[in-house]
Design an enzyme around this catalytic site. Structure first.
Site, PDB file in Angstrom:
ATOM      1  N   SER A  74       0.768  -1.259  -0.134  1.00 55.63           N
ATOM      2  CA  SER A  74       0.181   0.014  -0.052  1.00 55.63           C
ATOM      3  C   SER A  74       0.945   1.208   0.058  1.00 55.63           C
ATOM      4  O   SER A  74       0.509   2.305  -0.732  1.00 55.63           O
ATOM      5  CB  SER A  74      -1.052   0.170   1.282  1.00 55.63           C
ATOM      6  OG  SER A  74      -0.408   0.093   2.384  1.00 55.63           O
ATOM      7  N   ASN A  75       1.930   1.345   0.689  1.00 56.19           N
ATOM      8  CA  ASN A  75       3.030   2.361   0.515  1.00 56.19           C
ATOM      9  C   ASN A  75       3.581   2.517  -0.667  1.00 56.19           C
ATOM     10  O   ASN A  75       3.790   3.675  -1.165  1.00 56.19           O
ATOM     11  CB  ASN A  75       3.824   2.286   1.662  1.00 56.19           C
ATOM     12  CG  ASN A  75       3.363   2.860   3.068  1.00 56.19           C
ATOM     13  OD1 ASN A  75       3.110   3.770   3.244  1.00 56.19           O
ATOM     14  ND2 ASN A  75       3.064   1.719   3.957  1.00 56.19           N
TER      15      ASN A  75
ATOM     16  N   ARG B 221      13.640  -7.390   4.927  1.00 62.99           N
ATOM     17  CA  ARG B 221      15.251  -8.115   4.886  1.00 62.99           C
ATOM     18  C   ARG B 221      16.193  -6.857   5.414  1.00 62.99           C
ATOM     19  O   ARG B 221      15.691  -5.446   5.260  1.00 62.99           O
ATOM     20  CB  ARG B 221      15.709  -8.274   3.726  1.00 62.99           C
ATOM     21  CG  ARG B 221      14.898  -9.437   2.731  1.00 62.99           C
ATOM     22  CD  ARG B 221      15.326 -10.689   3.189  1.00 62.99           C
ATOM     23  NE  ARG B 221      14.547 -11.604   2.582  1.00 62.99           N
ATOM     24  CZ  ARG B 221      14.767 -13.073   2.585  1.00 62.99           C
ATOM     25  NH1 ARG B 221      15.788 -13.498   3.214  1.00 62.99           N
ATOM     26  NH2 ARG B 221      14.035 -14.015   2.066  1.00 62.99           N
TER      27      ARG B 221
ATOM     28  N   ASN C 135      13.235   5.044   5.469  1.00 68.38           N
ATOM     29  CA  ASN C 135      12.344   3.960   5.940  1.00 68.38           C
ATOM     30  C   ASN C 135      11.243   4.514   6.478  1.00 68.38           C
ATOM     31  O   ASN C 135      11.465   5.496   6.930  1.00 68.38           O
ATOM     32  CB  ASN C 135      13.051   3.010   6.795  1.00 68.38           C
ATOM     33  CG  ASN C 135      12.269   1.857   7.378  1.00 68.38           C
ATOM     34  OD1 ASN C 135      11.538   1.252   6.473  1.00 68.38           O
ATOM     35  ND2 ASN C 135      12.357   1.397   8.416  1.00 68.38           N
TER      36      ASN C 135
ATOM     37  N   HIS D  47       8.079   3.245   9.261  1.00 68.62           N
ATOM     38  CA  HIS D  47       7.965   2.431  10.425  1.00 68.62           C
ATOM     39  C   HIS D  47       6.632   3.018  11.092  1.00 68.62           C
ATOM     40  O   HIS D  47       6.564   3.941  11.285  1.00 68.62           O
ATOM     41  CB  HIS D  47       9.081   2.460  11.256  1.00 68.62           C
ATOM     42  CG  HIS D  47       9.063   1.296  12.451  1.00 68.62           C
ATOM     43  ND1 HIS D  47       9.189   0.187  12.102  1.00 68.62           N
ATOM     44  CD2 HIS D  47       8.883   1.437  13.619  1.00 68.62           C
ATOM     45  CE1 HIS D  47       9.083  -0.740  13.093  1.00 68.62           C
ATOM     46  NE2 HIS D  47       8.671   0.074  14.154  1.00 68.62           N
TER      47      HIS D  47
HETATM   48  C1  GRF Z   1       4.094  -0.448   6.764  1.00 70.49           C
HETATM   49  O1  GRF Z   1       3.168  -0.301   7.998  1.00 70.49           O
HETATM   50  C2  GRF Z   1       5.274   0.155   7.046  1.00 70.49           C
HETATM   51  O2  GRF Z   1       5.336   1.369   7.997  1.00 70.49           O
HETATM   52  C3  GRF Z   1       5.919  -1.105   7.547  1.00 70.49           C
HETATM   53  O3  GRF Z   1       5.741  -2.119   6.789  1.00 70.49           O
HETATM   54  C4  GRF Z   1       4.329  -1.969   6.304  1.00 70.49           C
HETATM   55  C5  GRF Z   1       4.226  -2.162   4.977  1.00 70.49           C
HETATM   56  O4  GRF Z   1       2.834  -2.038   4.402  1.00 70.49           O
HETATM   57  N1  GRF Z   1       7.466  -0.844   7.203  1.00 70.49           N
HETATM   58  P1  GRF Z   1       2.469  -1.981   3.140  1.00 70.49           P
HETATM   59  O5  GRF Z   1       3.248  -3.359   2.535  1.00 70.49           O
HETATM   60  O6  GRF Z   1       3.028  -0.709   2.418  1.00 70.49           O
HETATM   61  O7  GRF Z   1       0.727  -2.139   2.684  1.00 70.49           O
END
Ligand code: GRF
Length: 192
Positions: A13-14, A88, A104, A106
């Site tokens: 989704s990101n 990873r 990154n 988080h």
């Molecule tokens: C997100 O919550 C991000 O903060 C974390 O992993 C998740 C990834 O979600 N590092 P998506 O695959 O982008 O939906």
């Protein structure tokens, strides 16, 4: 114009939020790097015409895989790496190859709750605020200089699902914006 590589292993989704935001401007998402080509993120890249590079970690030395990743990024002239749920850990060699150029996201207010299951851990903690952190990647896991944190009052999330939704909404709002700004700076540096 600056070029972004996104590393992701999951839902994506990101990745989608980044790709859709960046598509409207001067920069490009040149490649998705994934260790899990069967993950939904790969389909999201395909739909958007973004090539996928499969990093084959299984049974192999991390350094060897990273050498292939670096060759791919160099071939495509990538300026910045955005980690978006990449499961990873990068070795110092890769971090050093892109100094201050790996970001990154988080889903907690670091330094609280680094690592996996950060949303659950945050929700179950006594923290009064929940939120997200966008930071520069260094040698540690979810460490490195913080660029932005966004938070909300714990009481606004009645259950874990509500917390999760709120956190993802913040991620999708802020990660594209911050990454775009970093790409702008990198592109500007090129012309100075
Ligand atoms: C997100 O919550 C991000 O903060 C974390 O992993 C998740 C990834 O979600 N590092 P998506 O695959 O982008 O939906």
């Amino acid at each position: 114009m600056a070029k972004l590589a996104v590393f992701a292993s999951g839902t994506g989704s990101n990745f989608a939020a980044l790709a859709d935001h960046i598509a409207g401007g001067p920069h490009t998402v040149t490649v998705l790097v994934t260790d899990r080509p069967e993950a939904p993120v790969t389909e999201r890249a395909r739909e958007r015409g973004i090539p996928t590079f499969h990093a084959r970690y299984r049974g192999r030395d991390r350094s060897e895989v990273e050498r292939e990743i670096v060759a791919e990024l160099e071939r495509r002239g990538c300026d910045l790496i955005a980690l978006a749920g990449f499961m990873r850990i990068l070795t110092p060699a890769l971090v050093d190859r892109f100094p201050q150029r790996i970001v990154n996201i988080h889903p907690s207010l670091l330094p609280n709750h680094p690592g996996k299951q950060a949303i659950e851990k945050s929700f179950d903690s006594g923290d009064t605020e929940l939120g997200i952190t966008i930071h520069i990647v260094d040698y540690g896991v979810d460490t490195g200089p913080i660029i932005v944190q966004q938070s909300f009052d714990r009481r606004e999330a009645p259950d874990l699902e509500a917390a999760r939704e709120r956190i993802h909404a913040l991620e999708h709002q802020w990660y594209p914006k911050v990454v775009h700004e970093v790409l702008d700076r990198l592109a500007q540096g090129e012309t100075e």
